[in-house]
Structures are given as structure tokens and as C-alpha cells.
Design a protein around this motif. Structure first.
Motif, PDB file in Angstrom:
ATOM      1  N   GLN A  17       0.788  -1.273  -0.032  1.00 31.09           N
ATOM      2  CA  GLN A  17       0.010   0.184   0.112  1.00 31.09           C
ATOM      3  C   GLN A  17       1.233   1.192  -0.213  1.00 31.09           C
ATOM      4  O   GLN A  17       2.070   1.638   1.175  1.00 31.09           O
ATOM      5  N   GLY A  18       0.466   1.969  -1.341  1.00 31.04           N
ATOM      6  CA  GLY A  18       1.377   3.038  -1.060  1.00 31.04           C
ATOM      7  C   GLY A  18       2.473   2.694  -1.883  1.00 31.04           C
ATOM      8  O   GLY A  18       3.262   4.385  -2.234  1.00 31.04           O
ATOM      9  N   ALA A  19       2.669   2.295  -1.650  1.00 27.23           N
ATOM     10  CA  ALA A  19       4.613   1.529  -3.232  1.00 27.23           C
ATOM     11  C   ALA A  19       4.038   2.212  -4.071  1.00 27.23           C
ATOM     12  O   ALA A  19       2.877   1.924  -5.336  1.00 27.23           O
ATOM     13  N   GLY A  55      15.497  -7.340   1.035  1.00 26.86           N
ATOM     14  CA  GLY A  55      15.217  -6.434   0.572  1.00 26.86           C
ATOM     15  C   GLY A  55      14.920  -5.719   1.888  1.00 26.86           C
ATOM     16  O   GLY A  55      15.158  -4.716   2.374  1.00 26.86           O
ATOM     17  N   MET A  56      14.243  -6.290   3.131  1.00 27.85           N
ATOM     18  CA  MET A  56      14.881  -6.118   4.572  1.00 27.85           C
ATOM     19  C   MET A  56      15.921  -5.420   4.907  1.00 27.85           C
ATOM     20  O   MET A  56      16.319  -5.156   5.289  1.00 27.85           O
ATOM     21  N   GLN A  57      17.372  -6.306   4.683  1.00 31.13           N
ATOM     22  CA  GLN A  57      18.379  -6.606   5.136  1.00 31.13           C
ATOM     23  C   GLN A  57      19.155  -4.802   4.624  1.00 31.13           C
ATOM     24  O   GLN A  57      19.987  -3.844   4.837  1.00 31.13           O
ATOM     25  N   TYR A  87      12.300  -3.530  -0.770  1.00 29.28           N
ATOM     26  CA  TYR A  87      13.138  -2.684   0.550  1.00 29.28           C
ATOM     27  C   TYR A  87      12.211  -1.500   0.791  1.00 29.28           C
ATOM     28  O   TYR A  87      12.289  -0.855   1.332  1.00 29.28           O
ATOM     29  N   GLU A  88      11.451  -1.188  -0.373  1.00 37.34           N
ATOM     30  CA  GLU A  88      10.390   0.578  -0.461  1.00 37.34           C
ATOM     31  C   GLU A  88      10.040   0.680   0.760  1.00 37.34           C
ATOM     32  O   GLU A  88      10.378   1.145   1.575  1.00 37.34           O
ATOM     33  N   ALA A  89       8.965  -0.559   1.078  1.00 37.23           N
ATOM     34  CA  ALA A  89       8.142  -0.650   2.526  1.00 37.23           C
ATOM     35  C   ALA A  89       9.093  -0.569   3.997  1.00 37.23           C
ATOM     36  O   ALA A  89       8.813  -0.398   4.708  1.00 37.23           O
ATOM     37  N   GLY A  90      10.130  -1.660   2.949  1.00 38.44           N
ATOM     38  CA  GLY A  90      11.022  -1.624   4.477  1.00 38.44           C
ATOM     39  C   GLY A  90      11.524  -0.676   5.254  1.00 38.44           C
ATOM     40  O   GLY A  90      11.628   0.224   6.071  1.00 38.44           O
TER      41      GLY A  90
END
Length: 338
Positions: free
Chosen positions: A10-12, A68-70, A232-235
Motif C-alpha cells: 500500500q502506498g508503493a 530487501g529488508m537487510q 525494500y521500498e516498504a522496509g
């Protein structure tokens, strides 16, 4: 998988993701995910050969989540997860040699051969485990975030858990405390669709796990976790928010595991067609590969070189683990606290 499971977060925004994820980012993500994939495939083979014993939970299919989170966190931030932890270690940059040595129970392993598949630690890199008890790491991760707030050290803790653990009571106790004190923690729910051998639809009254913090006023969102850019973007947004004092946040990573829950699980609760469809249409590595070839003009020859280098790294890790000694029997008495 939960309905609408592969919709973007959401919001990406596609243009935003493109701006934040350039050619070198895609290349690095491809290498990291491919390393995890090839490492885990070889670990599965070694388990079948009797070189790895005990429990062994493979990360195949979920690689985009941890990679992605890293990328979204900074040095000094903390990471804690459950027992499906090999991929986390590799994404952190831990030498594959010592990860494979731990899997085979050798003294050169990251936990000196005493932790095995489920209990790997590297506090010097901010990794606080590998935990075998379902949901236990959520309370510990919340405690790490409390220490960050208390010490005013500007650090954030990523606390990973699965869709099965999302129904554990200690998770909600942790949510409550995290919101009371607005702790810098991002809860990453790796919803791979099946908790052990039961689909989320059969085990959870509500399947949108991103909203599990609503009663505690903790916001959340679902993320297409088969796309490393979306992760990545959300993270990045969630981590930045926590670091700036915004408090806890929930990211439900809509992902998929190709193998059984563990090596002892034949995964008869789902069809082969379902697994094959996911591999064919939504494989996280294939998505990056397609962008490298089509958007960034990386040559097939360069891709083959990467593949060759990753394969060599994995085989080196296998050789290192097999040639390493087992722990000395005296190690039975070390690290015992009672």
C-alpha cells in the motif's frame, strides 16, 4: 496465500521503487538471493545424505524478504528471527563456510557446531538468533527495541516471525508493550501461506495479518514479498519511521516457500500445480533476472559468471564444512548456565 496476496504494498509507487533501486542494487540483490537459493538447495541435498541432522528449515522461495529488508537497515540495527534462519545469516554477510559448518555440527560453525540449523547467532553483526520456540523471538526483539529506546542509540530492531506464530499470545503482549512505549521495532511477518502444515485460511480467523496490530494502534501493510524492490521500498519507510520515533510498524510479507515446512515435511497439503504456478509466475529471483536482462542490459554472459561464482562459493562452503572437525567432547560443559 491470503487473497490479493501479490498486490504491491500500500502506498508503493513504481517510479519511487525504480529511483531507489538502481542497476547495482539489482545486481547485488540477484547475487544475494541466488546465494541463498543455491546454498539452501545444497543444504537440502546434504540433509538427504545424512551430513546434516536434526531439524532443517529451508528458505527457498522467500529470498526477497530478507535481502530487501537487510538493504533497508543500517549498521548497528538488530535482526532477530525464528528457526528458518540460514538466509538471514547469508544476507547479513556471514561467510557461507561458517553457516554450512554450523549446519553440519562442526566446531568451525557460527555457533561452534552446538546450535545447528535453528540456533545461529552473530551479535557482532546485530543478529540475535535463530530461535526454535514459535513466537519466542518476538518478545526478545521487542526487548531489544526497548533497550534501544532506553539507551537512546538511534537503532531499530527487525523482528521476524511467520504466519503461524502470528497467532501466539506472546506476540500480542509484545505488540501492547511496543506501542505503550513507542519502541523502534518493525515486525516482519513472513506469511509463506502455510504454518507448518496448515494453510492460513484454516488456522487464522482473519488472514490479513498486517492488521493484527490494529487494536494496539500499530499500523501495518501487506507487501508483495516476491519482489525485492517492493520489500525494500516498504522496509525503508517502516525502518525510517521507527528510527524517527514513530513507534512500531507491521509489514506482512506475502511470500511463499517452495519446500516443506522442514525437511521432514512432505508438503502433501498442497498441490504440485500450486507450487509450480508460483515458481513459474512469481519467482523472486526470476523477477530480478528479468529486470537485469531487459531493463539494465546486463548480458547473459555476465549472468553466467555470477551463477558460476555463486556455485563455487557454495561448493567451497560444503568442502569446508565436511573437512572441519566436530566439537571436542569438552564442549558439552561450556555455555551451560545451570
Amino acid at each position: 496465500m491470503a487473497r490479493n496476496a501479490l498486490k504491491p504494498s500500500q502506498g508503493a509507487d513504481e517510479q519511487t521503487s525504480n529511483a531507489l533501486f538502481q542497476r547495482e542494487d539489482e545486481l547485488k540483490a540477484y547475487e544475494q538471493m541466488l546465494l541463498i537459493r543455491r546454498f539452501e538447495e545444497r543444504a537440502g541435498q546434504m540433509y538427504g545424505e545424512g551430513l546434516i541432522a536434526g531439524f532443517c528449515h529451508l528458505y527457498i522461495g522467500q529470498e526477497a524478504v530478507v535481502v530487501g529488508m537487510q538493504k533497508a537497515i543500517e549498521k548497528g540495527d538488530q535482526v532477530i528471527t525464528a528457526y528458518r534462519d540460514h538466509g538471514h545469516m547469508l544476507a547479513l554477510g556471514v561467510d557461507p563456510d561458517v553457516v554450512m559448518a554450523e549446519l553440519t555440527g562442526r566446531s568451525t560453525g557460527i555457533s561452534h557446531g552446538k546450535g545447528g540449523s535453528m540456533h545461529m547467532f552473530s551479535p557482532e553483526l546485530g543478529f540475535y538468533g535463530g530461535h526454535g520456540i514459535v513466537g519466542a523471538q518476538v518478545s526478545i526483539g521487542t526487548g531489544l527495541a526497548f533497550a534501544n529506546k532506553y539507551n537512546e542509540n538511534d537503532r531499530v530492531c527487525l523482528t521476524y516471525f511467520g504466519d503461524g506464530a502470528a497467532n501466539q499470545g506472546q506476540v500480542y503482549e509484545s505488540f501492547n508493550m511496543a506501542k505503550i512505549w513507542d519502541l523502534p521495532v518493525v515486525y516482519v511477518i513472513e506469511n509463506n501461506r502455510y504454518g507448518m502444515g496448515t494453510s492460513i485460511e484454516r488456522a487464522s480467523a482473519t488472514t490479513n495479518l498486517s492488521q493484527r496490530g490494529a487494536s494496539f494502534n500499530i499500523p501495518g501493510e501487506q507487501v508483495d514479498a516476491m519482489d525485492v524492490r517492493a520489500v525494500y521500498e516498504a522496509g525503508k519507510r517502516a525502518v525510517d519511521r521507527a528510527r524517527q520515533g514513530g513507534g512500531p510498524y507491521i509489514l506482512e510479507m506475502l511470500t511463499y516457500r517452495y519446500r516443506g515446512h522442514s525437511m521432514s515435511d512432505p508438503a502433501k497439503y498442497r498441490s504440485r500445480d500450486e507450487v509450480q504456478k508460483m515458481k513459474t509466475e512469481n519467482d523472486p529471483i526470476d523477477r530480478v533476472l528479468g529486470r537485469l536482462l531487459n531493463d539494465w542490459n546486463v548480458s547473459p554472459e555476465d549472468i553466467k559468471e555470477i551463477d558460476k561464482r555463486i556455485k563455487a562459493l557454495v561448493m567451497k562452503a560444503v568442502d569446508f564444512s565436511i573437512q572441519s572437525p566436530e566439537p571436542d567432547p569438552s564442549e558439552l560443559y561450556t555455555d551451560v548456565y545451570a
